[in-house]
Design an enzyme around this catalytic site. Structure first.
Site, short mmCIF file in Angstrom:
data_model
loop_
_atom_site.label_atom_id
_atom_site.label_comp_id
_atom_site.label_asym_id
_atom_site.label_seq_id
_atom_site.Cartn_x
_atom_site.Cartn_y
_atom_site.Cartn_z
N HIS A 249 0.86 -1.19 0.00
CA HIS A 249 0.00 0.00 0.00
C HIS A 249 0.89 1.24 0.00
O HIS A 249 1.87 1.29 0.73
CB HIS A 249 -0.93 0.00 1.21
CG HIS A 249 -1.85 1.19 1.21
ND1 HIS A 249 -2.91 1.29 0.36
CD2 HIS A 249 -1.85 2.34 1.94
CE1 HIS A 249 -3.53 2.45 0.56
NE2 HIS A 249 -2.90 3.10 1.51
N LEU B 141 -9.94 -3.61 4.70
CA LEU B 141 -9.04 -3.00 3.70
C LEU B 141 -7.84 -2.29 4.35
O LEU B 141 -8.03 -1.43 5.21
CB LEU B 141 -9.84 -2.00 2.85
CG LEU B 141 -9.05 -1.36 1.68
CD1 LEU B 141 -8.69 -2.39 0.63
CD2 LEU B 141 -9.85 -0.22 1.08
N ASP B 142 -6.64 -2.65 3.92
CA ASP B 142 -5.40 -1.99 4.36
C ASP B 142 -5.21 -2.04 5.87
O ASP B 142 -4.55 -1.16 6.45
CB ASP B 142 -5.36 -0.52 3.89
CG ASP B 142 -5.34 -0.42 2.37
OD1 ASP B 142 -4.82 -1.35 1.73
OD2 ASP B 142 -5.85 0.57 1.83
N ALA B 143 -5.79 -3.03 6.50
CA ALA B 143 -5.71 -3.11 7.97
C ALA B 143 -5.06 -4.40 8.44
O ALA B 143 -5.07 -4.70 9.63
CB ALA B 143 -7.11 -2.97 8.57
N GLY C 215 -6.86 3.14 1.89
CA GLY C 215 -7.81 3.28 0.78
C GLY C 215 -7.23 3.95 -0.44
O GLY C 215 -6.01 3.93 -0.65
#
Lengths: 284, 284, 284, 284
Positions: B192, B227-229, B201
């Site tokens: 990311h 998401l992205d966690a 995000g």
């Protein structure tokens, strides 16, 4: 008046640099530093210029008057001019943590920070001995749920009487009020112990530990009404691993906090920071 | 079987290291690497151990059986053992950006990544020539609003048939479904383009520009449903200034993304990452 | 005796970790940290282990005796064991620069450095007030061309009488004699203001400026007879540009020096550094 | 001609910036970037200026003539002006290592490097397939003890015929001759795999390993007659530990080398580097 620093912002257009440098040249000034930035999105021009004068080009007031009429009005500039005659007055606010305070006072002592420190304000009495060791007045102004307004009034009185130019929150663990912020717009420098915008607010090292980040940071910014959301002046980071406890992060973070805060303070003192649109231009 | 890597986690108690190292010693193993970590908060013990054997201590199955009965059951361990006989199968998912793909394939080509790459999957056809230059099969599986399930079924079929061990999302611009994630738990590595948890995000460089940060970053993590966690494997950062446009951030960020992703992939391949409680232990 | 730290080095062979961990387990010790390193080139094994004991396993002397006979002799180990009962004695040597001294004393004051500081020695009187502010005895021992031996004798006497364990040269601008070094082998920590091996000796910032480097550094190392050539404990760097004067480098360097020195001192205090072959193993 | 970049150096005196910006303004130019530096020690002034023109101010030749007579002669300037009409020709020299080449060609392919690459020259044939994948001519010019002059003559012929502007040594493992250097003064960019001035010459990773440094680096510089001693354009570093073998340093170093070289090449292409007195001014 042998050296000036000129800060300018205005709508971007042709000929600004030519006009300003021509003006300085006309005063027999030698430009030793010029830097500019154009915010393309909003079409705003920013400039910082340092000039030396072999002999003084007159009083600061005359200089300002002439610059205003000849140049500034034409371009509808926001501008300020600083001379090296004035040493800025810097108030320091602290609570109980001493690492940023020691660091700032050590730099002050060694001549690295060209400021006057009229006093240190704290909501606790713990750091009084540190202040006294460095021979700086210390005002203990407790802040409690029911005395916020009075405490603030007392702070403002002290600030005004000493003609303080800007305020450094050296791990001051209280939220600063809107009233104080409005009196010192872009003149209150805070250090937050995370790489903002990650982990704003309380206990960022705890949050960083919980999220399992591999990097922690510190951020120095101008205080605005929204908590930890003001224009960022400087940031730095350090690596951490799974083996670091929250206490380790706190300890490693202290080294970041003091260095990042000191860099921001030095940039502010040397007039290298311009704030605009909740961001900063930091000239090199 | 001349070299094994053993990964263990279990409730922390006395004697685990002694028991495990005794076991390895009993097989005439030479421990060339041992590292451990205790999650004090949850009282969980983690260990990674590499051992070499002058002569093979028997089949992998026998080894596993004996370890299970002698040690693992006693401590209720979660554990895995890997030998260097098996080269992991790594699938790469891409969209249109080529910098991470070139970087990974360059490393693969030079022998830096000890994996097999059975194929590259993309929702676009743009990077087919890159795959072909490196002699790697390329599957174009378009993903549209109305064919998500079919596209995913096709992906899963390819992954299963090739016996893929883990998946690298090398700037794959699609959200991966719960079903795929569940089939490859902690085996899908994403990159990311921000220092998470800041700017999760879409369009993180735009957000970073807007916020006026002085540092941008990239984060490689295991993909989880949120998401992205997911658990962060590796992060790195680079400095930016007011003078950098969004396009500059994108360009500087590309260099971060490829390096951070490559580091995470190499850590994963060398079995140095253990995920637990949405965090990673990354052994050195 | 409820916690020990064990440091071991010996010829690399099979079974060492198993034997040592078995020994600790036999004493009802809980190993909370183990790390090891094998110098492949010289076939030397290094280990650091921390163990906690619910109840004391007896006296330190008994522990040492038993470990010596049961384990250490068998493997011809070099080894040391430390308990948390003893706070190491740390002498600080300074000259005129105060930044490293302030930094160390600030950390000492806040409890970050778990040491006793019996005194500060200086060849100048300038920093006496700093020492006094922190309530630490200050000995002014001038060093001149013709009194070097006497000065050193005086230093050694003070060090011996106070039972000092290790010495920190916090920008002490004198070369330390062979005699002192031999009395404190790998126990004198220096900070050098360059990223060694670049720019050893005098005036490294001047040399860095002249060479036009884009990065400056600081290096903390154990003092050995050859100037600035001892085993490196820690290094760090910061970026500089053509716009920085020598004075700027000095100022930026100060922030590096104090942080790098503090890190090295903390690693040394926590027994995480082993020196071997003019290099260090620094456990994490 | 709608955009120019002007580079100037001359003896420092008053009025230069005013004169130059006045000249640009007189041509209806909009200055979008200006940066300057004064070498205080040698009293030399450096300036870089970018200007856009709504409509072309005439031919480049006319512009140059007028600037020369009106400004440059008056101040005895060294100066150059570049327009965005010309894409610089960049030759790449390689040997057997492919990581820098892949990285450069990936950037070239994606449009990040605004250059023409007429060919790649190598003393080995190994990287021909890489060149061919990217569709770039590849010339194999072996260099042996007894054919150095002929090899160089062949190189020079190719360079001249293609009108090459500058040369990138992307881990080219041969020493470049004085003759070639003199033809391309400050136009040959090398990447050296150490943080110069530490570890010049051969096998720097071996030397770094032996010295036990905690940081390794890479340095990109202009090639001058003295080996690895030319003006430094860019440097960067990465941390290493005792656990890293020489081979690990080589691998970690590759990531540094390619990033540092790419940054230097991009700075050179954008005319942000001025060399003077064996140092560089690198405008931001």
């Amino acid at each position: 008046m042998h050296k000036i620093t000129l800060l300018i912002s205005c709508k971007d257009t042709q000929g600004i640099i030519a006009s300003v440098t021509r003006f300085i040249y006309g005063k027999n000034g030698n430009i030793v530093y010029i830097d500019q930035h154009v915010d393309m999105e909003h079409e705003v021009f920013f400039m910082r210029l340092e000039s030396q004068f072999g002999e003084s080009p007159g009083t600061l007031d005359d200089f300002k008057n002439e610059f205003s009429h000849t140049i500034a009005e034409k371009y509808s500039m926001s501008w300020e001019v600083h001379t090296d005659d004035h040493k800025p007055g810097m108030a320091v606010f602290v609570s109980k943590y001493d690492h940023c305070l020691y660091d700032l006072l050590g730099r002050y002592n060694s001549g690295e920070l060209r400021v006057d420190i009229p006093f240190i304000i704290s909501n606790h009495n713990d750091l009084r001995p540190v202040a006294e060791n460095f021979g700086i007045p210390f005002h203990h102004i407790p802040v409690k749920r029911d005395n916020k307004e009075e405490a603030e009034a007392e702070q403002l009185k002290l600030l005004r009487e000493a003609g303080v130019d800007f305020i450094v929150l050296a791990r001051y663990m209280q939220i600063v009020s809107e009233k104080l912020i409005n009196q010192y717009p872009h003149k209150i420098i805070n250090i937050h112990h995370s790489f903002l915008p990650a982990f704003p607010g309380a206990k960022p090292y705890h949050s960083a530990f919980k999220r399992g980040v591999k990097i922690i940071g510190a951020t120095s910014h101008y205080v605005t009404e929204e908590l930890d959301a003001g224009p960022i002046i400087e940031q730095d980071i350090t690596r951490v691993t799974h083996a670091h406890s929250i206490q380790d992060l706190v300890m490693k973070g202290r080294d970041l906090e003091k260095i990042v805060l000191a860099r921001a303070v030095k940039l502010h003192i040397s007039r290298k920071v311009m704030a605009h649109n909740n961001k900063t231009i930091v000239f090199s």
